[in-house]
Design an enzyme around this catalytic site. Structure first.
Site, PDB file in Angstrom:
ATOM      1  N   ARG A 261       0.831  -1.210   0.000  1.00 15.33           N
ATOM      2  CA  ARG A 261       0.000   0.000   0.000  1.00 15.33           C
ATOM      3  C   ARG A 261       0.861   1.253   0.000  1.00 15.33           C
ATOM      4  NH1 ARG A 261      -3.595  -2.848   4.626  1.00 15.33           N
ATOM      5  NH2 ARG A 261      -5.115  -3.878   3.258  1.00 15.33           N
ATOM      6  N   GLN A 297      -9.396  30.194 -20.058  1.00 15.67           N
ATOM      7  CA  GLN A 297      -9.407  30.200 -18.592  1.00 15.67           C
ATOM      8  C   GLN A 297      -9.885  28.870 -18.012  1.00 15.67           C
ATOM      9  OE1 GLN A 297     -11.629  33.589 -17.230  1.00 15.67           O
ATOM     10  NE2 GLN A 297     -10.170  35.077 -18.035  1.00 15.67           N
ATOM     11  N   GLU A 381      -5.455  -4.006  -2.560  1.00 13.18           N
ATOM     12  CA  GLU A 381      -4.775  -3.515  -1.353  1.00 13.18           C
ATOM     13  C   GLU A 381      -5.674  -2.619  -0.512  1.00 13.18           C
ATOM     14  OE1 GLU A 381      -2.411  -5.245  -1.280  1.00 13.18           O
ATOM     15  OE2 GLU A 381      -1.193  -5.259  -3.073  1.00 13.18           O
TER      16      GLU A 381
END
Length: 401
Positions: A261, A297, A381
């Site tokens: 992990r 933008q 995990e």
């Protein structure tokens, strides 16, 4: 190998100033391998579901397998160095970071943490060199996030152990030389009657042993350049010495899972960086209404948000790495990192795809491949939900499991 250039997004970040020369050297080694060996072939490999076995020895020769372990041919590198390697490999493809995780953080770590000296000498040098491949068989089809419910069993018959059962989603099993298999044993053998978790023990199973079979899972739309398997144990007979003596109960596999992990905390940010880079280049080169879309933008706002989350994710990974090097990293802190990194990497992939527009769904760009892979990384995990509950327990002191 030549040194690959610094990614443009990292020139804004200036991460190098926070790293030692040794850490930087490990990162550049992994970046060069990813750039020169993986990237030229990964789109075809993903399309064709092809795992390049020849890369395994190359990774071993570079010292990247079990690199965070000491002795037995392992490099003994620091936690941050290992994390940076994970980041660079996953920037190419999650499957290759997954390979390094399965080999080093799971299989080799299990032997290194819990094995006898004889077991370590037998397996670790060959695995570090990439001459031998290991897998880590914990997950079962009906178990998922509840490994205590496993049904794979080990019973004692004289001087032997006999394993029966099945595992699913086991990375590398069909090419592995040895499997670390977690199974339930009877109360007497576990030495802790009445404690279901304590009944779980680990076994070293050479994959050539009669009764062991592994079948690659087909039909995957994620991790296609990697190998995951269904595994069966039908009366697999092992000597008593096959048991890992230092692992008792679920704390054994959990100790290895936390190593993997930790690598994901870094690795997912590599996938995020790759997606951000693709979006950035496209924003500068594609023109709409007479101007590059990167001059708009809304597009700049998306790029800024992506960079923000990438930088925060890497800084979090670096903080966790420094804690790990001091021996102060907790399971809850790893859950913070895994949950944040994968979730934000997926969001960055989704935003990158929007900037790439229709072309973003093609293999001309890595974004959809990374997004598909990250869906798998999000699940294995520990799912988002499990890590959220780990954090909830840390905050409240109350378990919701």
């Amino acid at each position: 190998m030549t040194v690959a250039p610094t990614p443009q997004v990292d020139s804004v970040f200036e991460l190098d100033a926070l790293l030692s020369d040794e850490e930087r050297a490990w990162q550049l080694t992994a970046r060069a391998f990813a750039t020169e060996r993986i990237l030229p072939v990964i789109e075809d490999d993903f399309e064709n579901k092809h795992f390049r076995r020849e890369f395994v020895r190359e990774l071993g020769a570079l010292g990247l397998l079990g690199m965070h372990l000491d002795g037995y041919g392992c490099a003994g590198a620091g936690a941050v160095s290992y994390g940076l390697v994970c980041l660079e490999l996953e920037a190419a493809d999650s499957g290759w970071r997954t390979f390094v995780s399965v080999q080093g953080s799971l299989a080799m770590s299990a032997i290194h943490k819990y094995g006898s000296e004889e077991q370590k000498q037998q397996w670790l040098p060959g695995m570090a060199a990439g001459e031998l491949v290991g897998c880590f068989a914990l997950t079962e089809a009906a178990g998922g996030s509840d490994p205590a419910a496993m049904t794979t069993t080990a019973r004692r018959e004289g001087d032997e152990w006999v394993l029966d059962g099945a595992k699913r989603w086991i990375g590398l099993a069909s090419i592995a030389d040895v499997a670390i298999v977690w199974a339930r044993v009877d109360d007497t053998a576990s030495g802790q009657a009445g404690n279901p978790g304590a009944q779980v023990r680990g076994f070293l199973v050479p994959t050539a042993t009669a009764g062991f079979s592994a079948t690659a899972i087909d039909g995957k739309l994620s991790m296609r350049a990697s190998i995951q398997c269904d595994v069966r144990f039908d009366g697999v007979r092992l000597p008593a010495s096959a048991m890992l003596p230092g692992a008792r109960g679920l704390s054994g596999p959990f100790g290895c899972l936390n190593e993997a992990r930790y690598g994901i905390v870094w690795g997912a940010m590599g996938a995020a960086r790759s997606c951000l880079e693709a979006a950035l280049e496209r924003a500068k080169s594609r023109e709409v209404f007479g101007r590059p879309i990167g001059s708009r933008q809304l597009v700049q706002a998306k790029l800024a948000d992506m960079l923000l989350e990438y930088e925060k994710g890497v800084l979090l990974a670096l903080h966790l790495g420094r804690l790990k090097e001091r021996g102060a990293l907790t399971a809850a802190q790893i859950s913070v990192g895994k949950l944040n990194s994968v979730r934000e990497a997926l969001q960055i992939a989704h935003e990158a795809r929007s900037i790439l527009a229709g072309d973003g769904i093609t293999s001309a760009f890595p974004v959809m491949r990374h997004a598909a892979n990250l869906e798998a990384v999000r699940t294995y995990e520990g799912t988002d939900e499990i890590h959220a509950l780990v954090l909830g327990r840390a905050l409240t002191g109350l378990s919701a499991f």
